[in-house]
Scaffold this motif. Structure first.
Motif, short mmCIF file in Angstrom:
data_model
loop_
_atom_site.label_atom_id
_atom_site.label_comp_id
_atom_site.label_asym_id
_atom_site.label_seq_id
_atom_site.Cartn_x
_atom_site.Cartn_y
_atom_site.Cartn_z
N GLY A 45 -34.63 51.96 56.51
CA GLY A 45 -33.35 51.84 55.82
C GLY A 45 -32.24 51.21 56.64
N ARG A 46 -32.60 50.47 57.71
CA ARG A 46 -31.58 49.85 58.56
C ARG A 46 -31.33 48.40 58.19
NH1 ARG A 46 -32.71 51.85 64.72
NH2 ARG A 46 -32.91 54.04 64.23
N TYR A 47 -30.08 48.01 58.34
CA TYR A 47 -29.68 46.61 58.20
C TYR A 47 -29.52 46.04 59.60
CZ TYR A 47 -28.90 47.62 53.30
OH TYR A 47 -29.07 47.98 51.99
N PHE A 48 -29.79 44.74 59.77
CA PHE A 48 -29.73 44.14 61.09
C PHE A 48 -29.40 42.66 61.00
CE2 PHE A 48 -34.07 44.08 59.57
CZ PHE A 48 -34.52 42.79 59.85
N ASN A 49 -28.99 42.09 62.14
CA ASN A 49 -28.79 40.66 62.26
C ASN A 49 -30.15 40.03 62.53
OD1 ASN A 49 -25.94 40.66 61.99
ND2 ASN A 49 -25.79 41.43 64.07
N ALA A 50 -30.49 38.99 61.77
CA ALA A 50 -31.80 38.37 61.88
C ALA A 50 -31.68 36.94 62.40
CB ALA A 50 -32.49 38.35 60.51
N LYS A 51 -32.65 36.55 63.21
CA LYS A 51 -32.73 35.18 63.70
C LYS A 51 -34.19 34.75 63.62
CE LYS A 51 -32.14 32.30 67.80
NZ LYS A 51 -31.83 32.32 69.23
N ARG A 71 -41.95 36.15 51.65
CA ARG A 71 -41.73 34.76 51.23
C ARG A 71 -40.32 34.35 51.60
NH1 ARG A 71 -43.78 33.01 45.66
NH2 ARG A 71 -45.61 32.75 46.98
N ILE A 72 -40.20 33.27 52.39
CA ILE A 72 -38.89 32.71 52.75
C ILE A 72 -38.65 31.52 51.82
CG2 ILE A 72 -37.49 31.69 54.59
CD1 ILE A 72 -38.33 34.51 55.31
N TYR A 73 -37.50 31.48 51.19
CA TYR A 73 -37.20 30.46 50.18
C TYR A 73 -35.72 30.12 50.20
CZ TYR A 73 -35.61 34.57 47.65
OH TYR A 73 -34.95 35.72 47.29
N ARG A 74 -35.39 28.97 49.61
CA ARG A 74 -34.00 28.55 49.52
C ARG A 74 -33.32 29.37 48.43
NH1 ARG A 74 -30.80 25.63 51.71
NH2 ARG A 74 -32.30 24.46 52.94
N CYS A 75 -32.11 29.85 48.74
CA CYS A 75 -31.29 30.57 47.76
C CYS A 75 -29.86 30.09 47.93
CB CYS A 75 -31.43 32.09 47.91
SG CYS A 75 -31.00 32.74 49.53
N GLY A 76 -29.42 29.24 47.04
CA GLY A 76 -28.10 28.64 47.17
C GLY A 76 -28.06 27.72 48.37
N ASP A 77 -27.05 27.88 49.23
CA ASP A 77 -26.93 27.01 50.41
C ASP A 77 -27.53 27.66 51.66
OD1 ASP A 77 -25.03 28.99 50.75
OD2 ASP A 77 -23.48 27.63 51.50
N ALA A 78 -28.36 28.69 51.47
CA ALA A 78 -28.97 29.40 52.59
C ALA A 78 -30.45 29.63 52.28
CB ALA A 78 -28.25 30.72 52.82
N MET A 79 -31.09 30.44 53.11
CA MET A 79 -32.47 30.85 52.90
C MET A 79 -32.47 32.37 52.73
SD MET A 79 -34.08 27.98 53.22
CE MET A 79 -35.78 28.21 53.64
N LYS A 96 -28.89 30.85 57.63
CA LYS A 96 -28.34 29.50 57.70
C LYS A 96 -28.70 28.87 59.04
CE LYS A 96 -24.66 30.24 54.45
NZ LYS A 96 -23.28 30.06 54.12
N PRO A 97 -28.89 27.53 59.04
CA PRO A 97 -29.23 26.86 60.29
C PRO A 97 -28.17 27.10 61.36
CG PRO A 97 -29.45 25.35 58.44
CD PRO A 97 -28.78 26.59 57.92
N SER A 98 -28.66 27.35 62.57
CA SER A 98 -27.80 27.54 63.73
C SER A 98 -28.58 26.96 64.91
CB SER A 98 -27.49 29.02 63.93
OG SER A 98 -26.75 29.20 65.12
N GLY A 99 -28.26 25.73 65.29
CA GLY A 99 -29.04 25.06 66.32
C GLY A 99 -30.45 24.82 65.80
N ASN A 100 -31.45 25.27 66.54
CA ASN A 100 -32.82 25.09 66.09
C ASN A 100 -33.39 26.36 65.47
OD1 ASN A 100 -33.05 26.64 68.36
ND2 ASN A 100 -34.61 25.40 69.35
N ALA A 101 -32.53 27.23 64.97
CA ALA A 101 -32.95 28.50 64.37
C ALA A 101 -32.19 28.72 63.06
CB ALA A 101 -32.66 29.64 65.34
N TYR A 102 -32.52 29.82 62.40
CA TYR A 102 -31.80 30.27 61.22
C TYR A 102 -31.30 31.68 61.52
CZ TYR A 102 -33.68 26.48 58.40
OH TYR A 102 -33.99 25.25 57.90
N LYS A 103 -30.01 31.92 61.24
CA LYS A 103 -29.42 33.23 61.48
C LYS A 103 -28.87 33.78 60.17
CE LYS A 103 -28.12 32.48 66.28
NZ LYS A 103 -27.00 32.44 67.23
N GLY A 104 -29.03 35.08 59.99
CA GLY A 104 -28.52 35.74 58.79
C GLY A 104 -28.66 37.24 58.92
N LYS A 105 -28.93 37.88 57.80
CA LYS A 105 -29.01 39.34 57.74
C LYS A 105 -30.39 39.77 57.28
CE LYS A 105 -24.73 40.03 58.85
NZ LYS A 105 -24.37 40.68 60.09
N GLY A 106 -30.76 41.00 57.66
CA GLY A 106 -32.04 41.55 57.26
C GLY A 106 -31.94 43.03 56.95
N TYR A 107 -32.97 43.51 56.28
CA TYR A 107 -33.07 44.92 55.91
C TYR A 107 -34.50 45.38 56.14
CZ TYR A 107 -33.57 49.08 53.00
OH TYR A 107 -33.85 50.34 52.55
#
Length: 143
Positions: free
Chosen positions: A111-117, A46-54, A95-106
């Motif tokens: 057990g790896r963390y990664f940059n998510a788009k 489930r993708i949802y709003r959390c504060g000023d991000a998703m 967070k919005p970045s152009g026509n995408a959302y960029k942030g972090k993932g797990y």
């Protein structure tokens, strides 16, 4: 037990091919909120709003689980290995970045963390996850 797709594992390198060109204007990012089934069809995020991000959390696991529910057994932090996967936040600070959302993932599968788009492709949601220059992409569908 694997509950999240191995596509999050980011283990195989993908060739990075592209050109750098100035962007004239890009449309705002299309909403990514809602429930999305991962490519392996084993779980729903489930993708949802959390504060000023998703953010994104595991909403459901669609395959058989051990008694008491699947746990975060591959977490590099031993104190977190008993957490249940259902309800676990696996994306944050999207967070919005152009026509995408960029942030972090797990990825609890390894057990790896990664940059998510994330970006919408019609009725699908494309997730690109990168650790350094190693990236993997998968398509999610509405659950």
């Amino acid at each position: 037990m694997k509950t999240i797709t191995a596509a999050f594992a980011l283990a195989a390198p993908l060739a990075l091919v592209g050109t750098a060109a100035p962007s004239t204007a890009s449309a705002p990012a299309e909403s990514i909120t809602g429930d999305w089934k991962l490519a392996d069809r084993r779980s729903v995020v489930r993708i949802y709003r959390c504060g000023d991000a998703m953010c994104g959390k595991i909403q459901r696991i669609l395959v058989a689980q051990p008694a008491g529910g699947a746990r975060d057994t591959k977490n590099p932090d031993a104190s977190k290995r008993d957490r249940k996967l259902v309800g676990l936040t696996v994306f944050w600070n999207l967070k919005p970045s152009g026509n995408a959302y960029k942030g972090k993932g797990y990825n609890p599968d390894d057990g790896r963390y990664f940059n998510a788009k994330f970006d919408r492709k019609g009725s699908q949601l494309r997730l690109k996850g990168c650790v350094s220059i190693i990236c993997r992409t998968q398509m999610l569908t509405r659950a």
